[in-house]
Design a protein around this motif. Structure first.
Motif, mmCIF file in Angstrom:
data_model
loop_
_atom_site.group_PDB
_atom_site.id
_atom_site.type_symbol
_atom_site.label_atom_id
_atom_site.label_comp_id
_atom_site.label_asym_id
_atom_site.label_seq_id
_atom_site.Cartn_x
_atom_site.Cartn_y
_atom_site.Cartn_z
ATOM 1 N N GLU A 207 0.776 -1.138 0.148
ATOM 2 C CA GLU A 207 -0.034 -0.016 -0.005
ATOM 3 C C GLU A 207 0.798 1.295 -0.012
ATOM 4 O O GLU A 207 0.424 2.373 -0.027
ATOM 5 C CB GLU A 207 -0.953 -0.042 1.176
ATOM 6 N N LEU A 208 1.948 1.052 0.123
ATOM 7 C CA LEU A 208 2.979 2.403 0.262
ATOM 8 C C LEU A 208 3.055 3.149 -1.104
ATOM 9 O O LEU A 208 2.932 2.267 -2.408
ATOM 10 C CB LEU A 208 4.399 1.952 0.632
ATOM 11 N N ASP A 209 3.113 4.224 -1.178
ATOM 12 C CA ASP A 209 3.262 5.006 -2.221
ATOM 13 C C ASP A 209 4.382 4.437 -3.105
ATOM 14 O O ASP A 209 5.530 4.402 -2.541
ATOM 15 C CB ASP A 209 3.402 6.445 -2.150
ATOM 16 N N PRO A 210 4.372 3.913 -4.332
ATOM 17 C CA PRO A 210 5.185 3.542 -5.139
ATOM 18 C C PRO A 210 6.242 4.586 -5.875
ATOM 19 O O PRO A 210 5.856 5.771 -5.856
ATOM 20 C CB PRO A 210 4.684 2.675 -6.318
ATOM 21 N N THR A 211 7.648 4.166 -5.956
ATOM 22 C CA THR A 211 8.291 4.894 -6.745
ATOM 23 C C THR A 211 8.662 4.595 -8.116
ATOM 24 O O THR A 211 7.782 3.429 -8.471
ATOM 25 C CB THR A 211 9.865 5.065 -6.052
ATOM 26 N N ASP A 212 9.548 5.028 -8.815
ATOM 27 C CA ASP A 212 9.702 4.350 -10.220
ATOM 28 C C ASP A 212 10.302 2.987 -10.178
ATOM 29 O O ASP A 212 10.511 2.260 -11.132
ATOM 30 C CB ASP A 212 10.605 5.224 -10.997
ATOM 31 N N LYS A 213 10.831 2.479 -9.178
ATOM 32 C CA LYS A 213 11.350 1.147 -8.797
ATOM 33 C C LYS A 213 10.141 0.209 -8.539
ATOM 34 O O LYS A 213 8.803 0.733 -8.073
ATOM 35 C CB LYS A 213 12.223 1.110 -7.451
ATOM 36 N N PHE A 214 10.263 -1.106 -8.753
ATOM 37 C CA PHE A 214 9.167 -1.921 -8.300
ATOM 38 C C PHE A 214 9.213 -2.641 -7.008
ATOM 39 O O PHE A 214 10.278 -3.062 -6.743
ATOM 40 C CB PHE A 214 9.154 -2.964 -9.671
ATOM 41 N N GLY A 215 8.217 -2.825 -6.435
ATOM 42 C CA GLY A 215 8.292 -3.189 -4.898
ATOM 43 C C GLY A 215 7.279 -4.065 -4.739
ATOM 44 O O GLY A 215 6.364 -4.413 -5.533
ATOM 45 N N ALA A 216 7.442 -5.123 -3.559
ATOM 46 C CA ALA A 216 6.126 -5.801 -3.197
ATOM 47 C C ALA A 216 6.297 -6.148 -1.702
ATOM 48 O O ALA A 216 7.164 -5.930 -1.141
ATOM 49 C CB ALA A 216 6.178 -7.135 -4.061
ATOM 50 N N GLY A 217 4.942 -6.275 -1.107
ATOM 51 C CA GLY A 217 5.002 -6.618 0.173
ATOM 52 C C GLY A 217 4.794 -8.301 0.435
ATOM 53 O O GLY A 217 4.033 -8.715 -0.444
ATOM 54 N N CYS A 218 5.591 -8.814 1.299
ATOM 55 C CA CYS A 218 5.656 -10.399 1.142
ATOM 56 C C CYS A 218 4.979 -10.963 2.274
ATOM 57 O O CYS A 218 4.904 -10.337 3.219
ATOM 58 C CB CYS A 218 6.960 -10.757 1.241
ATOM 59 N N GLN A 219 4.329 -12.213 1.935
ATOM 60 C CA GLN A 219 3.963 -12.965 2.836
ATOM 61 C C GLN A 219 4.799 -14.101 2.994
ATOM 62 O O GLN A 219 5.033 -14.719 1.872
ATOM 63 C CB GLN A 219 2.419 -13.595 2.554
ATOM 64 N N SER A 220 5.420 -14.708 4.204
ATOM 65 C CA SER A 220 6.166 -15.604 4.311
ATOM 66 C C SER A 220 5.976 -16.816 5.280
ATOM 67 O O SER A 220 5.600 -16.553 6.274
ATOM 68 C CB SER A 220 7.560 -15.084 4.571
ATOM 69 N N TYR A 221 6.189 -17.958 4.807
ATOM 70 C CA TYR A 221 5.997 -19.117 5.750
ATOM 71 C C TYR A 221 7.216 -19.567 6.149
ATOM 72 O O TYR A 221 8.214 -19.767 5.143
ATOM 73 C CB TYR A 221 5.124 -20.241 5.139
ATOM 74 N N PHE A 222 7.396 -19.874 7.320
ATOM 75 C CA PHE A 222 8.521 -20.627 7.958
ATOM 76 C C PHE A 222 8.228 -21.922 8.592
ATOM 77 O O PHE A 222 7.090 -22.017 9.096
ATOM 78 C CB PHE A 222 9.303 -19.647 8.730
ATOM 79 N N TYR A 223 9.029 -22.802 9.009
ATOM 80 C CA TYR A 223 8.657 -23.791 9.545
ATOM 81 C C TYR A 223 9.863 -24.389 10.585
ATOM 82 O O TYR A 223 11.150 -24.064 10.228
ATOM 83 C CB TYR A 223 8.258 -24.933 8.809
ATOM 84 N N ILE A 224 9.587 -25.474 11.688
ATOM 85 C CA ILE A 224 10.579 -25.992 12.342
ATOM 86 C C ILE A 224 10.638 -27.399 11.436
ATOM 87 O O ILE A 224 9.562 -28.042 11.485
ATOM 88 C CB ILE A 224 10.199 -25.934 13.625
#
Ligand SMILES: [Fe+2]
Length: 323
Positions: A207-224
């Protein structure tokens, strides 16, 4: 200004000391040799109140550079800020001087070795460089283990561990990971049921204001891991605003460069988060009550001793008795 404020404070103090009522009250704590006292046990409450009044005038609220908690200003505050700056600023300026001097040398070194063409070339950024600016170099292992998933997951625990949550058996899964069983030996559901599944969700960053660069917000799963017990990344899903349905899920089963890219995006998310979390979770959480305490508590209050972390003792140089 400070002198006149202090003068009126000392006048108030001596006037109060002459009061018979206060002399009687001071008998209550006469046997107490502890220089610190809570408000109710103050030997000289009016002098103590006068001291606080001086501090309230000298420590005012002003703007906060990051817009979260108020920054102090005022005659006494500015004096303390300037004094603190005398200790923390010179080392920073010294390091900056080393960076200015050694930066061009590091750049020449990289050029001499053919530039940055592959991932391993980035080690040359530090190889034999930054002798004074960064004498201890990066953390041990950073330049040798940077493709290792364990280093990636340990970075999560080191940087912003509070963002990682264990997925409860009753929680809904945010996305599926088809390769879960071949990677971990257990399905995603089984990992969840056994309490082995963890989530770090930075999707708010899309949702952040984008710049001319390409970005993303990640969802990540981790495990034991069921056998080794290692804490490892299972999957990363970079999400771009308005393209949520097209988000791809990356796992260690992908091409090494694709998986590395997903980890880099996630690292960037964590770096952005850590910057602001540092301000709100540490600075603001500490500074707001600290400034309020300075403005409302005597320097003789035991809580001030804790807040100052033993840095200052009550100033007896003026001859004032414990308040
Ligand atoms: Fe800081």
């Amino acid at each position: 200004m400070i002198k006149s404020v202090l003068a009126s404070f000392l006048l108030a103090t001596s006037a109060v000391r002459a009061s018979p009522a206060l002399t009687e009250r001071s008998l209550d704590t006469a046997s107490n040799n502890d220089p610190f006292a809570i408000t109710q046990s103050a030997r000289n409450p009016r002098a103590r109140a006068a001291e606080i009044e001086v501090k309230r005038k000298g420590w005012q609220y002003s703007e906060y550079p990051m817009g979260v908690a108020y920054y102090p200003t005022g005659t006494l505050a500015n004096k303390t800020i300037a004094k603190d700056g005398e200790s923390w600023l010179p080392p920073i300026l010294e390091i900056q001087g080393h960076i200015d001097e050694e930066g061009p040398k590091a750049l020449e070194n990289i050029k001499a070795k053919g530039g940055l063409n592959k991932l391993e070339d980035y080690v040359n950024l530090y190889d034999g460089q930054w002798e004074h600016a960064f004498p201890d170099g990066p953390f041990p292992g950073m330049l040798t283990n940077f493709t290792d998933d364990r280093l990636f997951s340990m970075m999560r625990l080191s940087a912003s561990p509070y963002r990682i949550k264990r997925v409860k058996p009753s929680d809904n899964l945010l996305f599926d990971v088809k390769e879960a069983k071949s990677i971990t030996g257990l399905t995603l559901q089984q990992l969840k049921q056994q309490g082995r599944l963890f989530l770090e969700d930075f999707t708010e960053m899309k949702e952040l204001d984008p710049t001319d660069k390409f970005g993303a917000g990640c969802q990540s799963y981790f495990y034991i891991h069921p056998k080794s017990g290692d804490f490892l990344p299972l999957a990363i899903r970079p999400v771009v605003k308005n393209r949520e349905n097209a988000a791809l899920v990356y796992t260690p089963k992908d091409e090494p460069t694709d998986w590395m890219l997903a980890k880099l995006i996630m690292n960037q998310n964590d770096g952005w988060h850590a910057t602001w979390a540092h301000i709100t979770q540490s600075h603001s959480a500490a500074e707001a009550p600290y400034l309020a305490a300075i403005r409302t508590l005597s320097e003789d209050h035991p809580v001030m001793k804790i807040i100052h972390r033993g840095k200052f003792l009550p100033d007896r140089s003026s001859g004032a008795s414990p308040r």
